[in-house]
Design an enzyme around this catalytic site. Structure first.
Site, PDB file in Angstrom:
ATOM      1  N   HIS A 115      -2.885  -0.963  -4.628  1.00 51.44           N
ATOM      2  CA  HIS A 115      -4.340  -0.908  -4.737  1.00 51.44           C
ATOM      3  C   HIS A 115      -4.827   0.533  -4.637  1.00 51.44           C
ATOM      4  O   HIS A 115      -4.080   1.421  -4.212  1.00 51.44           O
ATOM      5  CB  HIS A 115      -5.000  -1.760  -3.642  1.00 51.44           C
ATOM      6  CG  HIS A 115      -4.637  -1.341  -2.242  1.00 51.44           C
ATOM      7  ND1 HIS A 115      -5.082  -0.175  -1.661  1.00 51.44           N
ATOM      8  CD2 HIS A 115      -3.864  -1.938  -1.305  1.00 51.44           C
ATOM      9  CE1 HIS A 115      -4.620  -0.068  -0.438  1.00 51.44           C
ATOM     10  NE2 HIS A 115      -3.858  -1.131  -0.203  1.00 51.44           N
ATOM     11  N   SER A 139       0.836  -1.201   0.000  1.00 50.35           N
ATOM     12  CA  SER A 139       0.000   0.000   0.000  1.00 50.35           C
ATOM     13  C   SER A 139       0.878   1.261   0.000  1.00 50.35           C
ATOM     14  O   SER A 139       1.655   1.481  -0.913  1.00 50.35           O
ATOM     15  CB  SER A 139      -0.941  -0.054   1.211  1.00 50.35           C
ATOM     16  OG  SER A 139      -1.914   0.948   1.157  1.00 50.35           O
TER      17      SER A 139
END
Length: 242
Positions: free
Chosen positions: A144, A121
């Site tokens: 993501h 992330s």
């Protein structure tokens, strides 16, 4: 209660860095080591990147209020020649992670990052922020779209905010690595890589082939690269002072 530890000084000299070395590792996950090439400060970025809210009890965290002033101190310190970042983080607060990444990227001191385990992330910008980035073959990186917890107002302004925040991450990663913004955006929105989510999971060699990470390598590779940077920086200073 943890006792303050003091390693034995065989030379009889009691330097502050020597006396507090073990306690520094316990408190901050960091250590200063003197080598023939210069002094190397090793800093770990682990667990969850904690933002303005305290993480859940029991969670291992990297606190931005500790890391930001420490990075500023390292940049100004005459006792530190280079900084080695060891990353194993699940991600966390986006703005806290970007703040740390921007500060690392703005350092003039030699810097190297090594992804160990994972840098997921917001850990991706942290991994690419150093001058040279490494990843071990087993390292994983999850890419993501931006997420937000709590109440979300279903209004155009909210979606616009998400997009602008995501654009900041994409711009940082593409600006500090070899991957293009378009390719990184495509990885963020990939639909067939994760069963219950949107995005991609890439591993060490794949991250290098995509241009996110500079090189596959471990501790010895990262240190050798940092030593070269330190020697080059010292050579430039000597030329300027000649």
């Amino acid at each position: 209660m943890l006792e303050r530890t003091e390693p034995v000084d065989s030379t009889g000299e009691h330097e502050e860095t020597g006396k507090d070395g073990s306690q520094q590792i316990v408190d901050f996950g960091s250590a200063l080591t003197k080598t023939p090439h210069g002094s190397v400060y090793c800093l770990t970025i682990i667990g969850q990147i904690e933002g303005h809210n305290t993480a859940a009890s029991g969670a291992k965290t990297t606190k931005y209020e500790h890391v930001l002033p420490l990075l500023a101190k390292l940049e100004e310190s005459d006792e530190v020649d280079g900084v080695l970042f060891l990353l194993n983080t699940v991600g966390g607060d986006v703005e806290a992670g970007l703040a740390i990444a921007e500060l690392i990227a703005g350092m003039t001191k030699p810097t190297v990052s090594i992804v160990l385990g994972g840098s997921h992330s917001i850990g991706v910008p942290l991994a690419v922020a150093a001058r040279r980035s490494f990843a071990v073959p087993s390292a994983a990186m999850t890419i993501h779209p931006v997420r937000m917890s709590g109440t979300v107002i279903a209004a155009p302004q909210t979606y616009n905010y998400f997009q602008r925040l995501q654009d900041r991450i994409v711009a940082f990663v593409s600006g500090h690595s070899q991957i293009t913004a378009q390719k990184f955006q495509a990885l963020m929105l990939k639909k067939d890589d994760m069963a219950a989510d949107v995005g991609s999971v890439v591993y060490g060699e794949e991250a290098v082939s995509l241009g996110i990470i500079d090189q596959v390598g471990g501790l010895s590779d990262g240190l050798q690269c940092l030593y070269r940077q330190i020697d080059e920086a010292r050579g430039k200073r000597e030329q300027e002072n000649a």
